[in-house]
Design a protein around this motif. Structure first.
Motif, mmCIF file in Angstrom:
data_model
loop_
_atom_site.group_PDB
_atom_site.id
_atom_site.type_symbol
_atom_site.label_atom_id
_atom_site.label_comp_id
_atom_site.label_asym_id
_atom_site.label_seq_id
_atom_site.Cartn_x
_atom_site.Cartn_y
_atom_site.Cartn_z
ATOM 1 N N ALA B 21 17.984 -13.862 -18.992
ATOM 2 C CA ALA B 21 17.599 -13.239 -20.360
ATOM 3 C C ALA B 21 16.941 -11.906 -20.397
ATOM 4 O O ALA B 21 17.075 -10.857 -21.040
ATOM 5 N N VAL B 22 15.959 -11.834 -19.345
ATOM 6 C CA VAL B 22 15.220 -10.488 -18.848
ATOM 7 C C VAL B 22 16.172 -9.647 -18.543
ATOM 8 O O VAL B 22 16.374 -8.293 -18.766
ATOM 9 N N GLU B 23 17.186 -9.760 -17.571
ATOM 10 C CA GLU B 23 18.270 -9.003 -16.978
ATOM 11 C C GLU B 23 19.032 -8.526 -18.062
ATOM 12 O O GLU B 23 19.482 -7.166 -18.101
ATOM 13 N N ALA B 24 19.394 -9.096 -19.066
ATOM 14 C CA ALA B 24 20.349 -8.985 -20.073
ATOM 15 C C ALA B 24 19.333 -8.037 -21.163
ATOM 16 O O ALA B 24 19.960 -7.637 -22.244
ATOM 17 N N GLY B 25 18.169 -8.069 -21.138
ATOM 18 C CA GLY B 25 17.373 -7.430 -22.198
ATOM 19 C C GLY B 25 17.236 -7.973 -23.401
ATOM 20 O O GLY B 25 17.353 -7.507 -24.597
ATOM 21 N N ASP B 26 17.582 -9.394 -23.518
ATOM 22 C CA ASP B 26 17.987 -9.948 -24.602
ATOM 23 C C ASP B 26 16.819 -11.086 -25.134
ATOM 24 O O ASP B 26 16.689 -12.075 -24.630
ATOM 25 N N TRP B 63 7.092 -9.091 -23.730
ATOM 26 C CA TRP B 63 8.387 -9.212 -22.961
ATOM 27 C C TRP B 63 9.100 -7.990 -23.624
ATOM 28 O O TRP B 63 10.044 -7.278 -23.021
ATOM 29 N N ALA B 64 8.940 -7.875 -25.346
ATOM 30 C CA ALA B 64 9.685 -6.900 -25.805
ATOM 31 C C ALA B 64 9.437 -5.441 -25.274
ATOM 32 O O ALA B 64 10.283 -4.732 -25.170
ATOM 33 N N VAL B 65 8.114 -5.148 -25.192
ATOM 34 C CA VAL B 65 7.734 -4.005 -24.817
ATOM 35 C C VAL B 65 8.005 -3.811 -23.310
ATOM 36 O O VAL B 65 8.633 -2.634 -22.973
ATOM 37 N N ILE B 66 8.179 -4.635 -22.487
ATOM 38 C CA ILE B 66 8.587 -4.636 -21.011
ATOM 39 C C ILE B 66 10.068 -4.346 -21.216
ATOM 40 O O ILE B 66 10.481 -3.487 -20.233
ATOM 41 N N MET B 67 10.936 -5.034 -21.658
ATOM 42 C CA MET B 67 12.326 -4.763 -21.755
ATOM 43 C C MET B 67 12.627 -3.455 -22.435
ATOM 44 O O MET B 67 13.590 -3.017 -21.800
ATOM 45 N N ALA B 71 15.099 0.109 -18.062
ATOM 46 C CA ALA B 71 16.732 0.379 -18.066
ATOM 47 C C ALA B 71 17.580 -0.621 -17.268
ATOM 48 O O ALA B 71 18.453 -1.048 -17.886
ATOM 49 N N TYR B 72 17.068 -0.760 -16.338
ATOM 50 C CA TYR B 72 17.729 -1.854 -15.456
ATOM 51 C C TYR B 72 17.148 -2.808 -14.666
ATOM 52 O O TYR B 72 15.930 -2.363 -14.016
ATOM 53 N N ILE B 73 17.169 -4.031 -14.624
ATOM 54 C CA ILE B 73 16.449 -4.970 -13.665
ATOM 55 C C ILE B 73 17.260 -6.178 -13.149
ATOM 56 O O ILE B 73 18.042 -6.684 -13.883
ATOM 57 N N GLN B 74 17.104 -6.545 -11.953
ATOM 58 C CA GLN B 74 17.634 -7.695 -11.318
ATOM 59 C C GLN B 74 16.934 -8.419 -10.550
ATOM 60 O O GLN B 74 16.169 -7.889 -9.982
#
Lengths: 152, 152
Positions: B21-26, B63-67, B71-74
């Motif tokens: 979910a974090v990777e997808a920024g969702d 999490w909203a602020v962090i995401m 731009a990209y995280i894996q």
């Protein structure tokens, strides 16, 4: 929730004993805080900035090294919150730490330094009482309230 | 121990969904990972280097602020260990992170950086399945295996 205030008190006491044992530099006392027997293998500890350590023996060894290299340390716990469900208690707190900073046992260069760590401590209910099963401490790197104390 | 392999699989899946979910920024997807309803108030989250955040709303806001700023995280998870007792699951893992490092949306200056975080993720069994109750991530500051990779 079926959390009894007696359980909360017992967990809070077990948590206080963890820090008292470290302050006293007493490894035997610290060993009694940590889960043993069937839980020994699954014990986990993260010191601030460290990777995970697993297993009671490795965890206690790490504390022995830390305590051997700490002339003085005192913890002031704040924001202590306990959540209990079944035989597991999750306690979170902030460790406000006062410690001596010196080099090579040269007491003249030793001074006190403060630090702030946040901790997650998971306890298990055992026949011997609540025992620490997981400790995860991490440094607070960002100032939380514009508190930028600095010496020199 | 009465841990079933089905429970371990379900917890491991819930954990994977957190990072997916974090990777997808969702944020909606991430919100479904976290415990809600009667557990919403007791949700705890520690981002690496941060103080504790408490309560579902505050945690999701962070999490909203962090995401929004990533731009990209894996995540490449290693050392995943799950311990279940009753309705609580404690999962520990290492997050090997690949993320974009750039400034002011200037894509020409953006590059990839790696990092290592250790995480303690506590899940609760709920009628809707296993839900994340506590996340504690902390930076690994010391090299663990003489691995001193450095770019420039």
């Amino acid at each position: 929730m079926t959390t009894s205030s007696e359980d909360v008190d017992a967990v809070t006491e077990a948590n206080a004993e963890l820090y008292a044992a470290v302050e006293a530099g007493d490894l035997d006392r610290l060993a009694r805080v940590w889960a043993a027997d069937t839980l020994a293998e699954s014990v986990v500890c993260v010191h601030p900035g460290w990777p995970q350590l697993r297993g009671r023996d490795e965890v206690l060894r790490s504390w022995a090294v830390i305590m051997a290299n700490t002339a003085y340390i005192q913890f002031f716990l704040t924001e202590v919150e306990v959540e209990i469900t079944g035989d597991v208690a999750v306690l979170t707190c902030a460790e406000n730490i006062l410690t001596s900073v010196g080099e090579d046992d040269d007491s003249t260069s030793s001074r006190l330094a403060g630090g702030r760590v946040v901790a997650t401590n998971v306890f298990r209910r055992t026949p011997e009482g609540w025992r620490l099963w997981l400790h995860h401490g991490s440094p607070v790197l960002a100032p939380s309230e514009g508190d930028d104390e600095q010496d020199d």
